[in-house]
Design an enzyme around this catalytic site. Structure first.
Site, PDB file in Angstrom:
ATOM      1  N   ASP A  61     -36.267  -3.892 -78.273  1.00 46.15           N
ATOM      2  CA  ASP A  61     -36.343  -3.769 -76.820  1.00 46.15           C
ATOM      3  C   ASP A  61     -37.823  -3.829 -76.453  1.00 46.15           C
ATOM      4  O   ASP A  61     -38.585  -2.927 -76.798  1.00 46.15           O
ATOM      5  CB  ASP A  61     -35.720  -2.439 -76.391  1.00 46.15           C
ATOM      6  CG  ASP A  61     -35.797  -2.189 -74.891  1.00 46.15           C
ATOM      7  OD1 ASP A  61     -36.509  -2.924 -74.172  1.00 46.15           O
ATOM      8  OD2 ASP A  61     -35.154  -1.226 -74.443  1.00 46.15           O
ATOM      9  N   VAL A  62     -38.235  -4.875 -75.752  1.00 51.42           N
ATOM     10  CA  VAL A  62     -39.658  -5.062 -75.440  1.00 51.42           C
ATOM     11  C   VAL A  62     -40.218  -3.989 -74.518  1.00 51.42           C
ATOM     12  O   VAL A  62     -41.430  -3.879 -74.373  1.00 51.42           O
ATOM     13  CB  VAL A  62     -39.949  -6.465 -74.859  1.00 51.42           C
ATOM     14  CG1 VAL A  62     -39.721  -7.550 -75.901  1.00 51.42           C
ATOM     15  CG2 VAL A  62     -39.135  -6.722 -73.584  1.00 51.42           C
ATOM     16  N   TYR A 147     -37.644 -10.369 -59.964  1.00 53.85           N
ATOM     17  CA  TYR A 147     -37.837 -11.560 -60.782  1.00 53.85           C
ATOM     18  C   TYR A 147     -39.005 -12.401 -60.261  1.00 53.85           C
ATOM     19  O   TYR A 147     -39.915 -12.734 -61.014  1.00 53.85           O
ATOM     20  CB  TYR A 147     -36.551 -12.394 -60.829  1.00 53.85           C
ATOM     21  CG  TYR A 147     -36.659 -13.539 -61.798  1.00 53.85           C
ATOM     22  CD1 TYR A 147     -36.535 -13.329 -63.161  1.00 53.85           C
ATOM     23  CD2 TYR A 147     -36.888 -14.833 -61.354  1.00 53.85           C
ATOM     24  CE1 TYR A 147     -36.649 -14.379 -64.071  1.00 53.85           C
ATOM     25  CE2 TYR A 147     -36.999 -15.884 -62.235  1.00 53.85           C
ATOM     26  CZ  TYR A 147     -36.878 -15.659 -63.595  1.00 53.85           C
ATOM     27  OH  TYR A 147     -37.000 -16.711 -64.481  1.00 53.85           O
ATOM     28  N   LYS A 151     -42.618 -12.832 -62.208  1.00 50.69           N
ATOM     29  CA  LYS A 151     -42.997 -14.147 -62.730  1.00 50.69           C
ATOM     30  C   LYS A 151     -44.264 -14.667 -62.061  1.00 50.69           C
ATOM     31  O   LYS A 151     -45.077 -15.343 -62.688  1.00 50.69           O
ATOM     32  CB  LYS A 151     -41.834 -15.136 -62.603  1.00 50.69           C
ATOM     33  CG  LYS A 151     -40.645 -14.779 -63.490  1.00 50.69           C
ATOM     34  CD  LYS A 151     -41.056 -14.654 -64.956  1.00 50.69           C
ATOM     35  CE  LYS A 151     -39.880 -14.381 -65.865  1.00 50.69           C
ATOM     36  NZ  LYS A 151     -40.232 -14.440 -67.292  1.00 50.69           N
TER      37      LYS A 151
END
Length: 178
Positions: A61-62, A147, A151
């Site tokens: 899990d990052v 999101y 990004k």
């Protein structure tokens, strides 16, 4: 560009999000061209890599900083770090707790993985980091604020990381699929 099948022979590559989607495809590409690949991600037991490729799939899990730190500390050598892990939760991102979750995976984890991975690349003689942004950052929709914000922030973070690591032999770039 056509690369020989051994273009990355002797190289070690880490791909976050490497157990699905674009990360999976990236892991396969590097392995097909001779690299030893660590594909990090969730549900790693479900990743079905082509047989014979030098890919080690690791459940990671990052957003778990201790696990990320332990993983990078275990590496003797690293030449390429590809930060492809990412999520979108659609309209659920309008809720602050879900917005935060997306930011944690798509932005904070990238910062932490590069923070722990770039020193290993530098001590291995140099190499590259490639962060995954998205074209969605330029076409913000009404229901994915986490999101698109994450990004877009990847592009700016990448510029900072590039400036930070260039003198240590680590190139840092971003790609924006879409």
């Amino acid at each position: 560009m056509n690369l020989s099948l051994n273009a990355f022979s002797g190289k070690v590559v880490v791909v976050t999000g490497g157990t699905s989607g674009l990360g999976f495809a990236t892991a396969c590409y590097f392995a097909e061209h001779g690299a030893k690949v660590y594909a990090l991600g969730l549900n790693s037991n479900k990743a079905s890599f082509p047989s014979g490729l030098p890919i080690t799939s690791i459940e990671l899990d990052v957003t778990d900083q201790a696990t990320v730190a332990n993983f990078f500390a275990s590496l003797q050598t690293l030449h390429f770090l590809i930060t492809a892990a990412g999520i979108t939760l659609g309209a659920k991102e309008l809720q602050p707790e879900n917005f935060s979750k997306v930011i944690d995976v798509n932005l904070m984890a990238v910062h932490y993985c590069v923070h722990k991975g770039a020193p290993v690349i530098a001590s291995s003689g140099g190499g590259a980091v490639v962060n995954f942004a998205s074209m969605a950052m330029a076409f913000a929709g009404p229901s994915t604020p986490g999101y698109v914000a994450s990004k877009g922030a990847i592009v700016t973070l990448t510029r900072q990381q590039a400036a930070q690591w260039v003198e240590k032999g680590v190139r840092v770039n971003a790609v924006a699929p879409g």
